[in-house]
Design a protein around this motif. Structure first.
Motif, PDB file in Angstrom:
ATOM      1  N   GLY A  25      23.042  -1.169 -21.356  1.00 43.20           N
ATOM      2  CA  GLY A  25      22.749  -1.253 -19.928  1.00 43.20           C
ATOM      3  C   GLY A  25      22.733   0.124 -19.281  1.00 43.20           C
ATOM      4  N   GLN A  26      22.401   0.112 -18.003  1.00 42.66           N
ATOM      5  CA  GLN A  26      22.245   1.359 -17.267  1.00 42.66           C
ATOM      6  C   GLN A  26      23.453   1.636 -16.379  1.00 42.66           C
ATOM      7  OE1 GLN A  26      18.546   0.619 -15.197  1.00 42.66           O
ATOM      8  NE2 GLN A  26      17.334   1.413 -16.896  1.00 42.66           N
ATOM      9  N   ASN A  27      23.469   2.827 -15.851  1.00 41.78           N
ATOM     10  CA  ASN A  27      24.498   3.221 -14.887  1.00 41.78           C
ATOM     11  C   ASN A  27      25.901   3.070 -15.441  1.00 41.78           C
ATOM     12  OD1 ASN A  27      22.485   3.708 -12.882  1.00 41.78           O
ATOM     13  ND2 ASN A  27      22.441   1.507 -12.473  1.00 41.78           N
ATOM     14  N   PHE A  28      26.060   3.425 -16.681  1.00 38.85           N
ATOM     15  CA  PHE A  28      27.378   3.302 -17.320  1.00 38.85           C
ATOM     16  C   PHE A  28      28.432   4.079 -16.558  1.00 38.85           C
ATOM     17  CE2 PHE A  28      30.408   2.500 -20.475  1.00 38.85           C
ATOM     18  CZ  PHE A  28      30.974   3.675 -20.951  1.00 38.85           C
ATOM     19  N   ASP A  29      28.054   5.216 -15.979  1.00 36.57           N
ATOM     20  CA  ASP A  29      29.050   6.041 -15.304  1.00 36.57           C
ATOM     21  C   ASP A  29      29.519   5.435 -13.980  1.00 36.57           C
ATOM     22  OD1 ASP A  29      26.797   8.623 -13.951  1.00 36.57           O
ATOM     23  OD2 ASP A  29      26.744   6.438 -13.881  1.00 36.57           O
ATOM     24  N   ALA A  30      28.915   4.335 -13.568  1.00 35.80           N
ATOM     25  CA  ALA A  30      29.367   3.635 -12.373  1.00 35.80           C
ATOM     26  C   ALA A  30      30.534   2.699 -12.660  1.00 35.80           C
ATOM     27  CB  ALA A  30      28.218   2.838 -11.761  1.00 35.80           C
ATOM     28  N   TYR A  31      30.886   2.551 -13.930  1.00 37.44           N
ATOM     29  CA  TYR A  31      31.909   1.605 -14.336  1.00 37.44           C
ATOM     30  C   TYR A  31      33.158   2.311 -14.849  1.00 37.44           C
ATOM     31  CZ  TYR A  31      28.387  -2.058 -14.160  1.00 37.44           C
ATOM     32  OH  TYR A  31      27.427  -2.938 -13.739  1.00 37.44           O
ATOM     33  N   GLY A  32      34.288   1.814 -14.390  1.00 36.44           N
ATOM     34  CA  GLY A  32      35.521   2.173 -15.056  1.00 36.44           C
ATOM     35  C   GLY A  32      35.647   1.342 -16.320  1.00 36.44           C
ATOM     36  N   VAL A  33      36.265   1.904 -17.341  1.00 36.23           N
ATOM     37  CA  VAL A  33      36.444   1.202 -18.607  1.00 36.23           C
ATOM     38  C   VAL A  33      37.923   1.201 -18.974  1.00 36.23           C
ATOM     39  CG1 VAL A  33      35.934   1.184 -21.076  1.00 36.23           C
ATOM     40  CG2 VAL A  33      34.132   1.757 -19.433  1.00 36.23           C
ATOM     41  N   GLY A  34      38.402   0.042 -19.340  1.00 35.45           N
ATOM     42  CA  GLY A  34      39.803  -0.085 -19.720  1.00 35.45           C
ATOM     43  C   GLY A  34      39.966  -0.688 -21.095  1.00 35.45           C
ATOM     44  N   TRP A  35      41.116  -0.458 -21.665  1.00 31.35           N
ATOM     45  CA  TRP A  35      41.519  -1.101 -22.923  1.00 31.35           C
ATOM     46  C   TRP A  35      42.737  -1.963 -22.638  1.00 31.35           C
ATOM     47  CZ3 TRP A  35      38.923  -0.930 -27.511  1.00 31.35           C
ATOM     48  CH2 TRP A  35      37.949   0.057 -27.664  1.00 31.35           C
ATOM     49  N   PHE A  36      42.683  -3.164 -23.161  1.00 32.85           N
ATOM     50  CA  PHE A  36      43.790  -4.094 -23.081  1.00 32.85           C
ATOM     51  C   PHE A  36      44.119  -4.549 -24.501  1.00 32.85           C
ATOM     52  CE2 PHE A  36      44.043  -4.942 -18.495  1.00 32.85           C
ATOM     53  CZ  PHE A  36      42.877  -4.327 -18.082  1.00 32.85           C
TER      54      PHE A  36
END
Length: 124
Positions: A25-36
């Motif tokens: 997908g696009q605009n990946f840098d608009a998303y925070g990413v977490g690990w659980f």
């Protein structure tokens, strides 16, 4: 956004693994990413997160100083370097993406997209 987690495996205590979370997908840098992570018989818990553009990071106390997180927005990938692993780190690790930032990234309810999980097993 679709997420693919990889890099899990079996390692001895004190060893290291690197997990990757790759997004489509696009605009990946608009998303925070977490690990659980979720261990057998336990609830899912927050491990670490990184915001999109500013790359601010948020850590659970149990992994602070051992699990640095980073991201390469050109590759749509977030990396979790897991050092000095302990048996209590054994769990299925999930990455997730959220269109939010700041300390909200500590909360699983904020995440709209989840990967399939990768097993990490640490032997003593």
């Amino acid at each position: 956004v679709q997420l693919q987690a990889s890099g899990g495996g079996l390692v001895q205590a004190g060893g290291s693994l690197r997990l990757s979370c790759t997004a489509s997908g696009q605009n990946f840098d608009a998303y925070g990413v977490g690990w659980f992570r979720q261990a057998p018989g336990k609830e899912r818990e927050f491990v670490v997160a990184i915001s999109g553009r500013s790359r601010n990071t948020y850590y659970a106390d149990s992994v602070k100083g051992r699990f640095p997180i980073s991201r390469d927005n050109d590759k749509n990938t977030v990396y979790l370097q897991m050092n000095n692993l302990r048996p209590e780190d054994t769990a299925i690790y999930y990455c997730a993406a959220a269109p939010v930032h700041s300390d909200r990234l500590r909360k699983s309810a904020e995440y709209a997209f989840w990967g399939q999980g990768t097993q990490v097993t640490v032997s003593s």
